[in-house]
Enzyme design. Structure first.
Site, PDB file in Angstrom:
ATOM      1  NE  ARG A  73       4.308  -3.114   7.715  1.00  0.00           N
ATOM      2  CZ  ARG A  73       5.031  -2.733   8.695  1.00  0.00           C
ATOM      3  NH1 ARG A  73       6.424  -2.009   8.288  1.00  0.00           N
ATOM      4  NH2 ARG A  73       4.962  -2.650   9.975  1.00  0.00           N
ATOM      5  CG  ASP A  74      -0.423   1.123   9.329  1.00  0.00           C
ATOM      6  OD1 ASP A  74      -1.421   0.839   9.960  1.00  0.00           O
ATOM      7  OD2 ASP A  74      -0.011   2.334   9.928  1.00  0.00           O
ATOM      8  CG  LEU A  75      -5.054  -0.076   3.655  1.00  0.00           C
ATOM      9  CD1 LEU A  75      -5.822  -0.979   2.884  1.00  0.00           C
ATOM     10  CD2 LEU A  75      -4.615   1.300   3.007  1.00  0.00           C
ATOM     11  CE  LYS A  76      -2.323   4.356  11.058  1.00  0.00           C
ATOM     12  NZ  LYS A  76      -1.293   4.387  10.055  1.00  0.00           N
TER      13      LYS A  76
END
Length: 77
Positions: A73-76
């Site tokens: 839930r937190d692609l960087k």
């Protein structure tokens, strides 16, 4: 954490260990040679073919995770 450690995909770093003390968690993964996507982006525009290759790798990794019942839930970069 056992599920994460069992993942095997060429576009996902291998998780070796998760440690914690009273205040912090530490995640030990394999070393990524050549820098990160963030490093690459900071150099300036990325050619279309190279960007498409990166996107294919990201989609492949996310498809693999989803097949294992994992939602990132937190692609960087």
């Amino acid at each position: 954490m056992q599920i994460l450690a069992s993942l095997d995909h060429p576009n996902i770093l291998k998780l070796y260990e998760v440690l914690h003390d009273n205040e912090n968690f530490y995640i030990i993964t394999e070393y990524l040679f050549g820098g990160t996507l963030k490093d690459e982006i900071s150099k300036g525009p990325i050619e279309e073919d190279r960007a498409a290759t990166y996107m294919k790798q990201i989609v492949s990794a996310m498809t693999y995770l989803h097949s294992k019942g994992i939602m990132h839930r937190d692609l960087k970069p």
